[in-house]
Enzyme design. Sequence first.
Site, short mmCIF file in Angstrom:
data_model
loop_
_atom_site.label_atom_id
_atom_site.label_comp_id
_atom_site.label_asym_id
_atom_site.label_seq_id
_atom_site.Cartn_x
_atom_site.Cartn_y
_atom_site.Cartn_z
N GLU A 28 0.82 -1.22 0.00
CA GLU A 28 0.00 0.00 0.00
C GLU A 28 0.85 1.26 0.00
O GLU A 28 0.48 2.25 -0.61
CB GLU A 28 -0.94 0.02 1.22
CG GLU A 28 -2.06 -0.99 1.16
CD GLU A 28 -3.13 -0.68 0.13
OE1 GLU A 28 -3.20 0.46 -0.37
OE2 GLU A 28 -3.90 -1.60 -0.19
N ASP B 46 -6.29 8.11 -4.68
CA ASP B 46 -5.74 6.86 -5.20
C ASP B 46 -5.93 6.81 -6.72
O ASP B 46 -6.50 7.74 -7.30
CB ASP B 46 -6.35 5.66 -4.46
CG ASP B 46 -7.77 5.31 -4.88
OD1 ASP B 46 -8.34 6.00 -5.76
OD2 ASP B 46 -8.32 4.34 -4.35
#
Length: 149
Positions: A23, A32
Amino acid sequence: MDLKSKVVGGVVAAAVALVATWEGRSLVAYLDPVGIPTICDGYTHGVKMGDTATPEKCDELTSEEVKKALAVVDESVPRQLPDGARVALASFVYNVGAGAYSGSTLLRKLRAGDIVGACRELPRWVYAGGRKLRGLVRRRNAEMKICLQ
């Protein structure tokens, strides 16, 4: 602490480490690849652009979310999975969400007892926003290797 608690703790710790590896951590909210406000190690619930977090808060959020993802995995199948599969699938659920997991061919194979076939489904999950992402290709291959152990 009893043996079962130690084993569960070890699976959670391994899954947290796997999630953190893929991540990446940001103490400031960012968008994102599909435009969702995200912070810490891929945490998205209620995040708004401009939010910030401490490393300790990120550790807490990641651990809580990994435990939730592991519970989703454990509750989705009628039998205990091998620890490697549990670690890999908790990382997967953390990343794609319980909803995507619940309707997947991967889960259908798990429920049918085909753990190898389920693990081999992971590399299919490499798209975000309709684009194949190199980071997801690498992550899914790593998850698959752990899942198959």
